[in-house]
Design a protein around this motif. Sequence first.
Motif, PDB file in Angstrom:
ATOM      1  N   PRO A 735      17.304 -30.067  94.842  1.00 50.54           N
ATOM      2  CA  PRO A 735      17.356 -29.319  93.745  1.00 50.54           C
ATOM      3  C   PRO A 735      18.560 -28.422  93.841  1.00 50.54           C
ATOM      4  O   PRO A 735      18.731 -27.596  94.750  1.00 50.54           O
ATOM      5  N   SER A 736      19.056 -28.070  92.516  1.00 50.90           N
ATOM      6  CA  SER A 736      20.348 -27.107  92.586  1.00 50.90           C
ATOM      7  C   SER A 736      19.939 -25.739  93.045  1.00 50.90           C
ATOM      8  O   SER A 736      20.683 -24.819  93.461  1.00 50.90           O
ATOM      9  N   ALA A 737      18.526 -25.357  92.770  1.00 50.46           N
ATOM     10  CA  ALA A 737      17.902 -23.965  93.047  1.00 50.46           C
ATOM     11  C   ALA A 737      17.977 -23.772  94.614  1.00 50.46           C
ATOM     12  O   ALA A 737      18.055 -22.757  94.896  1.00 50.46           O
ATOM     13  N   PHE A 738      18.255 -24.833  95.306  1.00 49.32           N
ATOM     14  CA  PHE A 738      17.996 -24.640  96.888  1.00 49.32           C
ATOM     15  C   PHE A 738      19.487 -24.963  97.523  1.00 49.32           C
ATOM     16  O   PHE A 738      19.516 -24.997  98.712  1.00 49.32           O
ATOM     17  N   HIS A 739      20.564 -25.204  96.674  1.00 48.92           N
ATOM     18  CA  HIS A 739      21.874 -25.332  97.353  1.00 48.92           C
ATOM     19  C   HIS A 739      22.368 -24.378  98.214  1.00 48.92           C
ATOM     20  O   HIS A 739      23.057 -24.639  99.324  1.00 48.92           O
ATOM     21  N   GLU A 740      22.067 -22.952  97.892  1.00 48.52           N
ATOM     22  CA  GLU A 740      22.617 -21.921  98.824  1.00 48.52           C
ATOM     23  C   GLU A 740      21.460 -21.824 100.090  1.00 48.52           C
ATOM     24  O   GLU A 740      21.702 -21.471 100.893  1.00 48.52           O
ATOM     25  N   GLN A 741      20.229 -21.918  99.684  1.00 45.93           N
ATOM     26  CA  GLN A 741      19.127 -21.624 100.700  1.00 45.93           C
ATOM     27  C   GLN A 741      19.253 -22.625 101.833  1.00 45.93           C
ATOM     28  O   GLN A 741      18.983 -22.108 102.734  1.00 45.93           O
ATOM     29  N   VAL A 742      19.569 -23.616 101.552  1.00 46.01           N
ATOM     30  CA  VAL A 742      19.603 -24.546 102.751  1.00 46.01           C
ATOM     31  C   VAL A 742      20.521 -24.286 103.833  1.00 46.01           C
ATOM     32  O   VAL A 742      19.978 -24.818 105.023  1.00 46.01           O
ATOM     33  N   LYS A 767      27.808 -21.824 110.200  1.00 42.28           N
ATOM     34  CA  LYS A 767      28.504 -20.958 111.131  1.00 42.28           C
ATOM     35  C   LYS A 767      29.668 -21.371 111.793  1.00 42.28           C
ATOM     36  O   LYS A 767      30.859 -20.682 112.060  1.00 42.28           O
ATOM     37  N   HIS A 768      29.490 -22.667 112.280  1.00 40.72           N
ATOM     38  CA  HIS A 768      30.777 -23.187 112.777  1.00 40.72           C
ATOM     39  C   HIS A 768      31.987 -23.267 112.014  1.00 40.72           C
ATOM     40  O   HIS A 768      32.856 -22.841 112.505  1.00 40.72           O
ATOM     41  N   VAL A 769      31.629 -23.822 110.684  1.00 44.98           N
ATOM     42  CA  VAL A 769      32.789 -23.985 109.731  1.00 44.98           C
ATOM     43  C   VAL A 769      33.369 -22.662 109.479  1.00 44.98           C
ATOM     44  O   VAL A 769      34.615 -22.530 109.350  1.00 44.98           O
ATOM     45  N   ASP A 770      32.581 -21.563 109.101  1.00 41.55           N
ATOM     46  CA  ASP A 770      33.078 -20.352 108.805  1.00 41.55           C
ATOM     47  C   ASP A 770      34.064 -19.580 109.858  1.00 41.55           C
ATOM     48  O   ASP A 770      34.996 -19.176 109.768  1.00 41.55           O
ATOM     49  N   LEU A 771      33.610 -19.864 111.035  1.00 46.98           N
ATOM     50  CA  LEU A 771      34.370 -19.362 112.101  1.00 46.98           C
ATOM     51  C   LEU A 771      35.650 -20.271 112.364  1.00 46.98           C
ATOM     52  O   LEU A 771      36.751 -19.459 112.885  1.00 46.98           O
ATOM     53  N   ALA A 772      35.831 -21.354 111.925  1.00 44.04           N
ATOM     54  CA  ALA A 772      37.116 -22.042 111.913  1.00 44.04           C
ATOM     55  C   ALA A 772      37.946 -21.819 111.042  1.00 44.04           C
ATOM     56  O   ALA A 772      39.197 -22.265 110.980  1.00 44.04           O
ATOM     57  N   GLY A 773      37.463 -21.039 109.857  1.00 39.68           N
ATOM     58  CA  GLY A 773      38.102 -20.724 108.722  1.00 39.68           C
ATOM     59  C   GLY A 773      38.221 -21.672 107.562  1.00 39.68           C
ATOM     60  O   GLY A 773      39.085 -21.940 106.871  1.00 39.68           O
ATOM     61  N   GLY A 774      37.059 -22.675 107.690  1.00 44.41           N
ATOM     62  CA  GLY A 774      36.827 -23.853 106.975  1.00 44.41           C
ATOM     63  C   GLY A 774      35.957 -23.427 105.737  1.00 44.41           C
ATOM     64  O   GLY A 774      35.700 -22.182 105.834  1.00 44.41           O
ATOM     65  N   THR A 775      35.442 -24.467 104.924  1.00 49.92           N
ATOM     66  CA  THR A 775      34.476 -24.323 103.967  1.00 49.92           C
ATOM     67  C   THR A 775      33.413 -25.562 104.050  1.00 49.92           C
ATOM     68  O   THR A 775      33.992 -26.708 104.215  1.00 49.92           O
ATOM     69  N   VAL A 776      32.161 -25.285 103.626  1.00 55.55           N
ATOM     70  CA  VAL A 776      31.313 -26.396 103.527  1.00 55.55           C
ATOM     71  C   VAL A 776      30.577 -26.235 102.121  1.00 55.55           C
ATOM     72  O   VAL A 776      30.411 -25.201 101.621  1.00 55.55           O
ATOM     73  N   HIS A 777      30.527 -27.370 101.407  1.00 47.88           N
ATOM     74  CA  HIS A 777      29.933 -27.409 100.255  1.00 47.88           C
ATOM     75  C   HIS A 777      28.962 -28.611 100.025  1.00 47.88           C
ATOM     76  O   HIS A 777      29.018 -29.756 100.735  1.00 47.88           O
ATOM     77  N   LEU A 778      27.967 -28.241  98.972  1.00 41.62           N
ATOM     78  CA  LEU A 778      26.687 -29.193  98.717  1.00 41.62           C
ATOM     79  C   LEU A 778      26.983 -29.559  97.497  1.00 41.62           C
ATOM     80  O   LEU A 778      27.185 -28.792  96.252  1.00 41.62           O
ATOM     81  N   GLU A 779      26.830 -31.168  97.031  1.00 43.71           N
ATOM     82  CA  GLU A 779      26.599 -31.809  95.761  1.00 43.71           C
ATOM     83  C   GLU A 779      25.683 -32.412  95.777  1.00 43.71           C
ATOM     84  O   GLU A 779      25.456 -33.530  96.711  1.00 43.71           O
ATOM     85  N   SER A 780      24.589 -31.963  95.134  1.00 41.45           N
ATOM     86  CA  SER A 780      23.424 -33.175  95.085  1.00 41.45           C
ATOM     87  C   SER A 780      22.549 -32.629  93.690  1.00 41.45           C
ATOM     88  O   SER A 780      22.503 -31.944  93.167  1.00 41.45           O
TER      89      SER A 780
END
Length: 803
Positions: A735-742, A767-780
């Motif tokens: 659910p979209s309400a949990f996209h940040e929470q996960v 944490k790995h992605v942030d430290l590398a200077g990248g981004t992670v996104h969830l679409e669901s």
Amino acid sequence: MSFTPSPPHFQHFQQRKLDSFSIKLLVGVTVICATPIMLNLAGVDFASVAKPFHLHEFASSNVLKATLIDNMFYALAGGLTHGLLEWSAVIAALLTTVLAFSHFAINKDVTTPIIGVALLCSGAMDAFHTLAATRLIEAVAPNTDLIPFTWALSRGFNAGILIVGVLICLRFRITRTRVRLYQIGGISLLFAAISYFLIIYAANSAELPQTQFSDAMVTRPYDVLPLLLFTFAIPFFWKLYRASPNLLTTALLIALIPEIVLEAHMAFGSQALFDNHFNIAHFLKIVAYMVPFIGLVGEYIDTYRVQEKISRQFADGQQRLQAIMDTAIDGILTIDEQGIIQDCNPAASRIFQYQTEEMTGLDITVLMPKFFDGDQEGYLLNQSDGVNSLSQGIRDIEGKRKDGTVFPIDMAMGEMNLRGKTLFSGTVRDITERKQADQKLAEGKQRLQAVMYTAVDGIIMIDDKGIIQDCNPAASRIFGYQSEELVGQNVKMLMPSPYNEEHDGYLDHYHQTGVQNIIGSGGRELIGKRKDGSTFPMDLSIGEMKLDDQTLFSGLVRDITERKQAEEALKATNEELERFAYIASHDLKAPLRVIDNASQWLEEDLAEHLTGDNRDNMNLMRGRVKRMEKLLDDLLEYSRVGRTTDPRYQERMNGATLIDEIVELLDPPEEFTIQISPSFASIHVPKMPLQQILLNLINNALKHHDKTEGTIQVSVEDLKEDYRFTVTDDGPGIPSAFHEQVFAMFQTLKPRDQVEGSGMGLAMVKKHVDLAGGTVHLESVEGQGSTFTIFWPKQHTMEGQPV
């Protein structure tokens, strides 16, 4: 008189034409002078042969009167030939004089009238000589003495007066004195007076000196003087030619050839009146007079051609000027001394929004009321000081359009005189846009000054020698100096050793090679030096700019002492936390293992007494122990993210090999299909932490799937700066309400009794992605599966360490 220099190409053309004329005239005169001598050698005699005339032969009345007259004319053939030759020379002299004064009226050349007067006076002496010889005027002495003497007198006078005339011309040329008409008149009267007194003397003298000696080697000794005078005149005539090279001076110089030759004929050849050398000399005198005439004719024609060319050029210039005025962007006005507009171009009409015919005749004060306001600065043109005050360069004033609007203009005016009438030419430019740009520039400078002097960071401007040109208050505060103490000093005073010694060498190296170390970079940590000698860490960014052909460097300085202290404190805290997590996990695992072992021993010892519920409780307890151990392991791994020394973080491998190892570690159920994109085979990436990231994402898709079978798609796309990894499943979705929470720690969407896990997997991924200077996104979307997308920088090898 004024001299206007001709263009080089015109002077070169004139010189070529003069050289051609000189050669032709010299050859022609030389041939004419030599021809009689050559004909003499061939047997031709130019003497005037008269038939003997005896009166007793005509005593008989039977002889016709007409025959008597004819024989008398035959007897006078020599005298008639002499008169014809002399009058021809006189006419040539008169024509030359008339043409000389005509030419002077056109081009004001001083040479022509003075030489013309000299020739006129010489012609007058020749006329007297002729008239006296033919007895058309009264003379006392007999012709046998009168003709040779008056010949020698006129020739000597001719040579002397020409020399005097040339000397006068040279004086005017050398001193560049402007010749006045009264000066020419005075010189003419002087020459005429001398010739008049000589004529009176010769006509009234009963006994004249003997000038002809037939048996002597020098047959006419009196003609030696004019011969010497004409020879003596050569350097003066040459100097006149050099001072004013033209067709006339060239002809005067060449005319000395027949003058000298004819005098040689008379002095050394003529033994009697009307003999061969006598007639040759009189013929050559005509040539001597005709050569200057030819030069003057050439000058006259050349002047006419030049005037015609100037007229054509003037007409062309007028057309070009009109074209320039019609197409000029700036307005052009012509006004008279009363300020009335006489003419204007289309640009002026457009600037002031009048029609051209409306502006013609308009008072200039209508267009520029403030500037030409007599009550202010006296600029009205009809005032005594108004004329001079206009010609003072470009002025920034106000103009007024037809509709009454006032606008800024640049105006420059110049004075000119046309046919005795004073006019003023003004150039006008509408500078409204420039004024607006200047205002914006001034505002920009004010804003820049405000930013510079209110900036928290220090700003220092230096030149290409490293000398400080300006600094803001923040820079003074950071380094502990007053601004006046810094300006004019070398910037290396703000650097401790060894940067102080290396600075000048760095600037020289940059100027020679253009290689940048700090200039143009994003900044560098360096050590600064305060006025009190203390040092501090600072960030320095330097930019280069060009200002009025001068290279300047702007340095942005930030004192990072507090940041460095905070970083050190944070580093110590992180190390302490890492030690705490490690110790805590080991200390907590020991009792957990005791509980696990004790529960197994207890179950074995009480096996025969335990019921089904008791056994379930024992299994539940051991499950909680395993979950606690997993949670402690994940917590320890999370604390190590970004600080690990695992050699796998330095290992790079093919993408296809990496994904194969991940699938092998997961060992997915046969009912699930994992689709791998072929593009993995074309990339090379660091093994860690990508292995852990993709392993967690694929494992989550398997663990949280709501069906016994499913499909998981794993792909990668090579972008310019990043790799884009995607993991897509066909599970229950989130659910979209949990996209940040996960992505938070210890977060699970299902109870841990249903899905085994610590809730740390996605937190470690982020944490790995942030430290590398990248981004992670969830679409669901709930019930339609989930897609996790990761943008991973290509330049990354391990957390916090670029390639």
